[in-house]
Enzyme design. Structure first.
Site, PDB file in Angstrom:
ATOM      1  N   VAL A 630      33.348 -20.886 -41.912  1.00  0.00           N
ATOM      2  CA  VAL A 630      33.745 -22.077 -42.649  1.00  0.00           C
ATOM      3  C   VAL A 630      33.622 -21.777 -44.145  1.00  0.00           C
ATOM      4  CG1 VAL A 630      33.319 -24.513 -43.038  1.00  0.00           C
ATOM      5  CG2 VAL A 630      32.897 -23.542 -40.788  1.00  0.00           C
ATOM      6  N   ASP A 738      30.595 -31.954 -27.139  1.00  0.00           N
ATOM      7  CA  ASP A 738      29.643 -31.019 -27.754  1.00  0.00           C
ATOM      8  C   ASP A 738      28.852 -31.723 -28.851  1.00  0.00           C
ATOM      9  OD1 ASP A 738      28.295 -28.626 -27.932  1.00  0.00           O
ATOM     10  OD2 ASP A 738      29.800 -27.641 -29.165  1.00  0.00           O
TER      11      ASP A 738
END
Ligand SMILES: *[C@@H]1O[C@H](CO)[C@@H](O)[C@H](O)[C@H]1NC(C)=O
Ligand SMILES: *[C@@H]1O[C@H](CO)[C@@H](O)[C@H](O)[C@H]1NC(C)=O
Ligand SMILES: *[C@@H]1O[C@H](CO)[C@@H](O)[C@H](O)[C@H]1NC(C)=O
Ligand SMILES: *[C@@H]1O[C@H](CO)[C@@H](O)[C@H](O)[C@H]1NC(C)=O
Ligand SMILES: *[C@@H]1O[C@H](CO)[C@@H](O)[C@H](O)[C@H]1NC(C)=O
Ligand SMILES: *[C@@H]1O[C@H](CO)[C@@H](O)[C@H](O)[C@H]1NC(C)=O
Length: 934
Positions: A630, A738
């Protein structure tokens, strides 16, 4: 044996290194090629000649070169059962278990396999009825069709399967009566028919003398009427589960089943007196409760069952006093006699040292004597209204966590996806990728204590030739009937793919049973794809076994390298194909509006992304995970964004990527991370940038964010709102799948936002079956055990994970830390000494003084309801939100004030004065964590 045959075969194969002439029987070769085509692309590589090149999962008869085994459990097979499977006429074993995307019905061609002895299709996506042609598989000894979606009755042709040893249809949706023809299965030792919709009266005549059944599991069906009297003919039976049906009576002949060690008759409609089973002297595990017995005192014959470890007569119409000698039974560990009318004084003075749990809630005891240090629940008894200050938190519903095994403690800080290998010894670290999954015990004879664990470990070592030490088998108990299993390669990072396949096949094929513990189902945590090449290892084995074997191993290595190279090539090809769904978008690159019809989300080119991130410079990196990295970036407009760039090697499927874009661009909520745009050339997602990192980081103190108590509560409310929106207001509803603290981000005002919808699945339609079946995904520690077991996903799976997040907020601990599971830790602290014990040992010291019981208690209560094992007992996300809002509302001045003060390096002191007087506090009620009698 199997191993020796395999080695011989390898040598035979090595002598025929002439790839042009095929060795394999022509018909078998054609069939395998057709199967390969039907399943293409497969995760495994099949090339060359099947028998010669040792195709993964294929075993040939070394003399005739006929294919005799096809074993590919947990290999991500997608598609249906190809008709050509019927051409493998010499097949003896077929195992395609744990391939969730293997769907469709059973083709009639399958039943032409007249030589088939073992058929394992567990835990796939198969549906439809089981055809009458089943009877043609006359040599069948193992039939395991459990955990699919089969419907309809057991065909009456089952009577022709007279060689049957293991007959498992459990966890399906089958219905109808049990056919009398089952009587013909005179060699069967296992009838596993539980968790279906079978109904009606069980016909007399199914059970005959001399039938060697050891496990008869009929629980969770709709059987009614009397249990047939011929059940008494089963004189080898070990485990009998008839619970959760509507049986009206049990026959006297039950008393003849003297070999039974585990008997469960609870949750039926049995009337009359509690059946006298004193003749079953080997009984260890006895559940009789929740029937319609006439009232009476505890039967005295129970006191003669000296081997009893677990006794349950909950809601059994018992009244009067309880004899103190019950607790003197020397093996008794667990006693559940709640919801009766027992009165007088509860005398535990004779309690044996192994007794760990006594549940007497909702009785009428007025006194208590004896020293007892285990879990004691007296909630709802007169004694609690008179004197609530009992030891062991007895009036607070002493939570149950019976005698579970201690967990291993070691952690090497391995990167994501790898775990520290216990074979490396305590002083060094080898990060490894084990073969792993969940063990779910369908019937137990004992509790999952240290003895049970070590007996299971040796079971695996004895049955898997690749294992040499119990250290390679790590078992972590996560509830009263489930445990995780990890099988590690000896002091090296990875198993070879063929080794992993062998291990999974051995487990799948019921080769590993625990006679002392009970039957179980195994659910792999996923296909075995180690995160790197695994060709370096294996020479250690060769060195040990001498030059001849070394040569064979070398030969194998070459094959593996070749297979690996081919696989990489295939992967590259696959990646090409994968990008095709986006081809139409590429074509229209100039005309951005005409590309995907996505509201709000913008379309970026790779060039733009490179520019914004300074060519993905390391300085811009703000995170990394299994998926990739990221980056923080600034768009030409000045807008700050976070770019999630997937690694080429771990790129998600095109479908998943598209799914994520489409889902995210439709969702708008202040507690969800907003999708700004995407770039498909390298599968990047561009999100709004949240400067304060993840909730996990904040709790671990690795950022400047200080999570004081009000902020933690607010983070809980925020993320609950985001999830509730996904469940109830998104159209169509979405299950996150998740939920975890590292998927909850904090913005500049510390508003929590839920992130990462890559794993999202649409929630079931309103009025549908209530669950979505899908491959298990998620993160260990947050995984809903029911979802893991049944693979039937519901929004309650998110609720479970969210409950774990709440416990993290309270403790700042990770869900699994040093091998300890937070849910169990919290429960056992509460059991030990209620809220004070929890504060002392688990509540994060940074907030311990700041959180009043008036908030901590309801928050814990809520979290523990969220992590109930049974999804039905968990609240909905909407309910969770409501309760959290109520809890936060209690905080004077509210939360917004605290928030507005926020400056990045906030280091204000915590409030000094506790808002309550701990000495007068009584922890009462609310925490319900009883272990389900299953
Ligand atoms: C089944 O297919 C889905 C969707 O492509 C995928 O995410 C999942 O991993 C597959 N399951 C198995 C067992 O391979
Ligand atoms: C029972 O098995 C025998 C073979 O052992 C077979 O001949 C007979 O037809 C079977 N009976 C039924 C009712 O299927
Ligand atoms: C089986 O049990 C029934 C009822 O108890 C009995 O009448 C019958 O004789 C038994 N059958 C055999 C073959 O032992
Ligand atoms: C109780 O268990 C022990 C050990 O498993 C066994 O040796 C003994 O025979 C059992 N007692 C009875 C009465 O079955
Ligand atoms: C206990 O219950 C029995 C039966 O309900 C009753 O006869 C008896 O008087 C009770 N004893 C006490 C001490 O309350
Ligand atoms: C408990 O005992 C009291 C008096 O002995 C009686 O009034 C009450 O009904 C009993 N409760 C139950 C649940 O048996």
């Amino acid at each position: 044996m199997k191993f020796a045959g395999f080695a011989v075969f390898v040598i035979v194969a090595a002598l025929h290194i002439n790839p042009s002439s095929s060795v394999t029987n022509e018909q078998d070769l054609a069939a395998l090629q057709a199967i390969q085509q039907a399943w293409a692309p497969t995760s495994f590589s099949w090339s060359g000649d099947p028998c010669e090149s040792l195709w993964l999962g294929v075993t040939c008869d070394p003399t005739s070169s006929n294919v005799i085994k096809l074993e590919l459990p947990s290999q991500s097979i997608r598609g249906s059962l190809p008709l050509q499977i019927g051409d493998l006429t010499n097949l003896q074993t077929l195992d395609l278990s744990y391939n969730g995307n293997l769907t469709g019905t059973l083709p009639l061609e399958l039943f032409q396999l007249a030589n088939l002895e073992e058929l394992f299709l567990q835990n796939c996506g198969l549906f439809g009825t089981i055809p009458n042609d089943l009877g043609k598989l006359a040599k069948l000894t193992y039939l395991a069709l459990n955990q699919n979606f089969f419907t309809g009755p057991i065909p009456t042709t089952v009577g022709q399967l007279s060689e049957m040893f293991w007959f498992d249809l459990s966890y399906n949706q089958m219905s109808g009566n049990l056919p009398l023809q089952l009587a013909n299965l005179t060699k069967a030792r296992h009838f596993h028919l539980h968790v279906n919709n079978f109904s009606g009266i069980i016909p007399t005549g199914i059970f005959s003398a001399g039938q060697p059944l050891v496990h008869l599991l009929l629980y969770n069906n709709s059987f009614e009427g009397p249990v047939p009297s011929d059940i008494g003919n089963l004189t080898a039976l070990d485990i009998l589960r008839l619970d959760f049906n509507q049986f009206s009576s049990v026959p006297d002949s039950l008393t003849e089943m003297v070999t039974v060690t585990s008997l469960q008759l609870d949750h039926n409609s049995i009337t009359g007196e509690v059946v006298n089973v004193s003749s079953l002297t080997r009984l260890q595990y006895l559940y009789l409760g929740h029937n319609q017995y006439t009232s009476g005192v505890l039967p005295s014959w129970l006191l003669s069952l000296v081997n009893l470890t677990t006794l349950d007569v909950e809601n059994g119409g018992l009244q009067g006093p309880l004899p103190a000698s019950l607790f003197a039974l020397q093996n008794l560990e667990i006693v559940h006699l709640g919801y009766n009318h027992l009165n007088g004084t509860l005398d535990l003075s004779l309690a044996s040292p192994v007794l760990v749990e006594v549940d007497m809630q909702q009785n009428n005891f007025t006194g208590l004597i004896g020293d007892f240090s285990g879990s004691l629940n007296l909630e709802g008894n007169d004694i609690c209204s008179a004197n609530a200050n009992l030891p062991n938190n007895a009036c607070g519903g002493g939570s149950a966590s019976p005698n579970l095994a201690p967990e291993p403690s070691s952690s090497c800080g391995c990167s994501s996806g790898l775990s520290s290998n216990p074979t490396a010894g305590s002083s060094s670290c080898v990060c490894s990728y084990p073969v792993s999954g969940l063990l779910n015990f369908t019937a137990l004879k004992v509790s999952l204590d240290a003895n049970a664990i070590s007996s299971m470990q040796s079971g695996y070592v004895e049955s898997i030739p690749l294992l040499s030490s119990a250290n390679q088998v790590s078992i972590l108990v996560i509830s009263s009937s489930t445990a995780t299993l990890s099988i590690f390669p000896n002091n090296k990072p990875f198993w070879e793919l063929s080794e992993a396949n062998t291990i999974t096949s051995l487990i799948s094929s019921k080769s590993i049973l625990f006679a002392d513990v009970g039957p179980y189902i195994y659910i792999p945590s996923g296909p075995y794809f180690p995160p790197g090449p695994s060709t370096k290892s294996g020479l250690g084995v060769a060195a040990k076994a001498g030059i001849a074997v070394a040569a064979v191993v070398f030969f194998l290595l070459i094959i593996i390298v070749a297979v690996y190279a081919l696989r990489q090539k295939k992967r590259a090809e696959k990646a090409e194909i994968i990008s095709k769904p986006f081809a139409s978008w590429v074509a229209k690159q100039e005309d951005q509006d005409a590309a995907p019809k996505l509201k709000g989300a913008r379309f970026f080119t790779l060039a733009e992304m490179k520019k914004a991130t300074n060519n993905f410079s390391q300085a811009q990196e703000i995170g990394a995970g299994g998926y990739g990295k990221v980056y923080k970036a600034t768009l030409p407009s000045g807008e700050q964004v976070a770019i999630k760039r997937s690694q080429a090697s771990s790129r998600q499927g095109a479908a998943e990527f598209k799914n994520e874009i489409e889902l995210l661009s439709r969702l708008h909520h202040k507690n969800l991370v907003e999708l700004v745009g995407f770039c498909f050339e390298e599968q990047m997602l561009i999100y709004e940038y949240l400067p304060n990192g993840t909730l996990r980081e904040a709790l671990s103190g690795s950022t400047n964010v200080v999570m004081d108590w009000p902020r933690r509560l607010q983070a809980a409310v925020d993320s609950a709102r985001g999830l509730a929106y996904l469940h109830t207001e998104a159209n169509p509803p979405i299950i996150h799948r998740d939920v975890k603290s590292s998927n909850i981000l904090l913005d500049e005002k510390l508003v929590a936002k839920v992130a990462d919808f890559g794993l999202s699945k649409l929630a079931p339609e309103e009025g549908g079956v209530g669950h979505v079946s899908t491959q298990v995904k998620g993160t260990l520690g947050y995984l809903d055990p029911e979802y893991y077991t049944t693979q039937r996903l519901s929004d309650k799976s998110d609720v479970y994970s969210f409950g774990v997040v709440i416990l993290e907020l309270i403790t700042s601990r990770q869900p699994i830390e040093h091998g300890r599971f937070i849910v169990r830790e919290v429960r056992s602290a509460l059991q030990r000494g209620g809220l004070p014990a929890l504060r002392e040992s688990l509540v994060d010291l940074k907030i311990e003084k700041a959180c009043p019981d008036s908030q901590l208690k309801p928050l814990l209560d809520l979290a523990l309801r969220c992590v109930e094992e049974s999804a039905a007992l968990r609240p909905s996300m909407k309910q969770v939100t409501k309760e959290l809002e109520a809890i936060v509302g209690e905080f004077e001045g509210g939360i917004e004030g605290a928030r507005n003060d926020y400056i990045p390096n906030y280091k204000k002191e915590e409030p000094e004065v506790p808002l309550y007087d701990s000495s007068s506090f009584q922890y009462s009620g609310g925490i319900s964590a009883t272990v389900e009698p299953k």
